[in-house]
Scaffold this active site. Structure first.
Site, PDB file in Angstrom:
ATOM      1  N   ASP A   1       0.815  -1.223   0.000  1.00 30.17           N
ATOM      2  CA  ASP A   1       0.000   0.000   0.000  1.00 30.17           C
ATOM      3  C   ASP A   1       0.845   1.269   0.000  1.00 30.17           C
ATOM      4  OD1 ASP A   1      -2.233  -1.729   0.335  1.00 30.17           O
ATOM      5  OD2 ASP A   1      -1.775  -1.811   2.465  1.00 30.17           O
TER       6      ASP A   1
ATOM      7  N   HIS B   1      -4.576  -1.697  -5.983  1.00 30.93           N
ATOM      8  CA  HIS B   1      -4.065  -0.374  -6.308  1.00 30.93           C
ATOM      9  C   HIS B   1      -5.162   0.428  -6.971  1.00 30.93           C
ATOM     10  CE1 HIS B   1      -2.457  -3.302  -9.378  1.00 30.93           C
ATOM     11  NE2 HIS B   1      -3.373  -2.674 -10.057  1.00 30.93           N
TER      12      HIS B   1
HETATM   13  P1  IMP Z   1      -2.438 -12.828   2.132  1.00 31.78           P
HETATM   14  O1  IMP Z   1      -1.458 -12.307   1.134  1.00 31.78           O
HETATM   15  O2  IMP Z   1      -3.859 -12.543   1.772  1.00 31.78           O
HETATM   16  O3  IMP Z   1      -2.199 -14.255   2.487  1.00 31.78           O
HETATM   17  O4  IMP Z   1      -2.211 -12.010   3.498  1.00 31.78           O
HETATM   18  C1  IMP Z   1      -1.028 -12.142   4.282  1.00 31.78           C
HETATM   19  C2  IMP Z   1      -0.654 -10.796   4.916  1.00 31.78           C
HETATM   20  O5  IMP Z   1      -0.219  -9.896   3.908  1.00 31.78           O
HETATM   21  C3  IMP Z   1      -1.812 -10.087   5.616  1.00 31.78           C
HETATM   22  O6  IMP Z   1      -1.306  -9.382   6.726  1.00 31.78           O
HETATM   23  C4  IMP Z   1      -2.314  -9.103   4.576  1.00 31.78           C
HETATM   24  O7  IMP Z   1      -2.953  -8.004   5.157  1.00 31.78           O
HETATM   25  C5  IMP Z   1      -0.998  -8.710   3.936  1.00 31.78           C
HETATM   26  N1  IMP Z   1      -1.130  -8.267   2.536  1.00 31.78           N
HETATM   27  C6  IMP Z   1      -1.217  -9.034   1.438  1.00 31.78           C
HETATM   28  N2  IMP Z   1      -1.265  -8.279   0.339  1.00 31.78           N
HETATM   29  C7  IMP Z   1      -1.173  -7.011   0.740  1.00 31.78           C
HETATM   30  C8  IMP Z   1      -1.125  -5.756   0.043  1.00 31.78           C
HETATM   31  O8  IMP Z   1      -1.154  -5.664  -1.176  1.00 31.78           O
HETATM   32  N3  IMP Z   1      -1.043  -4.653   0.836  1.00 31.78           N
HETATM   33  C9  IMP Z   1      -0.961  -4.721   2.184  1.00 31.78           C
HETATM   34  N4  IMP Z   1      -0.983  -5.859   2.870  1.00 31.78           N
HETATM   35  C10 IMP Z   1      -1.092  -6.999   2.152  1.00 31.78           C
END
Ligand code: IMP
Length: 504
Positions: free
Chosen positions: A56, A84
């Site tokens: 982000d 995004h």
């Molecule tokens: P997952 O990628 O959905 O398995 O999430 C694993 C961790 O990564 C969690 O804490 C999510 O909030 C974080 N996360 C995954 N993708 C993003 C992103 O694009 N921005 C911010 N946090 C992310």
């Protein structure tokens, strides 16, 4: 004791362990400024844009901004966990699109958009984004290429991801706070060699044998999932609605009908190809310009992030070699540029350590000021001061050529602004350029801050660095000095034009 032998003019020179290590440990008398050898030119043949923090950071805006200078815009990792926003003006009307999977070249009609083999794709979500883009009159599908090796995220994996999070919330294991998009389940299945690839279903609409083979693969995957995950149907973790979804998503006929339809749609534009061949040819034979956007953020990398509070893909620059099939030596031969994106402060969504996190009230105040609510899940992001230790760590892992510092405008109005420049651990050790390996170190960790005077002016209308309030300029210069990374752009607002280009 003899440790090494090396050949010189056919003679073997024997090096003792002592002299070998003393030569390794010796201080170099004249440091070589390797940064002077690097290109600061953003418009290289291969440019990589990476989020240097926990995601982000505002990568989308930069990629969207420079995309029209490139021929192919690629993603190498993650899926629709990323998010995004791209903002553009069409016929005088400002349009904001929230994209998750589709590369940021979406709004530039001449670019090809490519999802590499390292990505994981929930096809219905991808089609929803295609529709969003096509609804504003921009062709999307005919400009999209998908690697036949990319893994599919079946609906069932998204459900399992959510149910596992519910289960972990009950204290069974550490809750990660995933986006519930099935990312971790898909990469786990890939590593277990039972996942499904896009190439497995692509073509089934007109190939009976392939269709039978895919049905067999799908059935065996469903059997495995039922065996492994049926315990998640316990009402402690699973609502009635989730139970209904489970039955729907494990229905082979429904899945086959849907994949047959997807295959037909994708084949209209020959969307699924060997993207590795395509990209290598594009670079070597045709001299095309390639822009690569990282998803998530460096500190969410499975290996180097704050494990286990990480995502399940490689989010580092190294990931482009495996996630797109571009060899490291090819990157050495072309003009290759790595741009890091860092927010002027720090945010994180989901669980996991964050050293510079603000106390509750100030945290919420910064989140509201910065509009820090996830594009993918709508969750409020945790906020804090910019963590220089983590940024240096990120730089060490990726060797950024330059940085874009986003959202500097959000810091306007603070009397003072802070930079976290060191971590003091409970055992007295201080860290300045690497984060602790063990998360338990964060419990009693004290952050060493540098406090700088703030600025009150609204800076969103400023377009030249010299016109920024002097305290804002000093803040940027201090970050450069502490990290050793050149800050080339500064974001002062969400629109494409709300960016300051700083040339030195
Ligand atoms: P997952 O990628 O959905 O398995 O999430 C694993 C961790 O990564 C969690 O804490 C999510 O909030 C974080 N996360 C995954 N993708 C993003 C992103 O694009 N921005 C911010 N946090 C992310």
């Amino acid at each position: 004791m003899l440790l090494l032998s090396k050949f010189s003019k056919n003679k073997i020179i024997k090096i003792s362990q002592k002299s070998f290590f003393s030569s390794v440990n010796r201080q170099f008398s004249k440091p070589w400024d390797y940064t002077s050898k690097r290109s600061h030119y953003p418009n290289s043949q291969v440019t990589l844009v990476l989020g240097s923090q926990w995601g982000d950071e505002g990568k989308g805006k930069l990629v969207d901004q420079i995309a029209n200078e490139y021929d192919v815009i690629c993603r190498f990792n993650g899926g629709n966990n990323a998010g995004h926003s791209v903002v553009t003006t069409i016929n005088g009307k400002k349009i904001k699109l929230g994209l998750h999977l589709f590369p940021c070249g979406a709004l530039h009609e001449k670019t090809v958009n490519l999802l590499g083999n390292g990505t994981v794709i929930h096809i219905p979500s991808l089609f929803e984004e295609v529709k969003l883009i096509e609804d504003i009159g921009i062709d999307a599908l005919s400009r999209l290429l998908i690697s036949s090796h990319a893994q599919i995220v079946p609906d069932l994996f998204q459900l399992i991801d959510g149910l596992e999070e519910n289960e972990k919330s009950l204290g069974v294991a550490k809750k990660i706070g995933t986006t519930r998009k099935g990312i971790g389940v898909t990469y786990a299945m890939e590593k277990d060699r039972i996942g499904l690839r896009v190439g497995d279903f692509y073509g089934i609409h007109n190939d009976v044998i392939q269709k039978m083979q895919f049905e067999e693969q799908l059935s065996s995957l469903m059997r495995i999932c039922k065996g492994r995950f049926s315990y998640l149907l316990d009402p402690k973790f699973c609502s009635k609605e989730d139970r209904r979804k489970w039955d729907e998503y494990t229905d082979i006929k429904r899945a086959m009908d849907r994949y047959t339809k997807y295959s037909k749609i994708l084949s209209k534009h020959n969307t699924v190809i060997n993207t590795m061949d395509y990209l290598n040819d594009a670079i070597k034979k045709f001299g095309k310009k390639i822009l690569i956007e990282g998803a998530n953020g460096v500190l969410l990398d499975t290996e180097y992030g704050t494990y286990p509070y990480v995502t399940s893909s490689c989010t580092l620059s190294a990931g482009i070699c495996t996630g797109l099939g571009i060899p490291p030596r090819l990157l050495k031969k072309v003009d290759f540029n790595v741009i890091g994106v860092a927010k002027a402060y720090q945010t994180r969504v989901g669980e996991g350590p964050m050293a510079t996190e603000l106390p509750k009230e100030e945290n919420t105040e910064m989140a509201l000021k910065g509009g820090e609510f996830g594009v993918t899940t709508g969750r409020q992001r945790r906020c804090g001061w910019l963590d220089i230790v983590a940024l240096k760590y990120s730089h060490q892992l990726n060797e950024f050529d330059q940085l874009i510092l986003t959202k500097l405008d959000i810091l306007s109005g603070y009397d003072t602004v802070k930079l976290g420049v060191g971590y003091r651990l409970k055992n007295g050790q201080t860290l300045h350029k690497t984060i602790p390996i063990d998360n338990s170190n964060y419990d009693d960790l004290e952050v060493i801050y540098e406090t700088l005077p703030g600025w009150k002016e609204d800076i969103s209308g400023i377009r030249s660095f010299e016109d920024l309030p002097i305290n804002a300029q000093n803040y940027v210069r201090r970050i450069e000095k502490l990290t050793g990374i050149f800050i080339r752009w500064i974001g002062v607002g969400p629109d494409r034009e709300e960016t300051i280009e700083k040339l030195h």
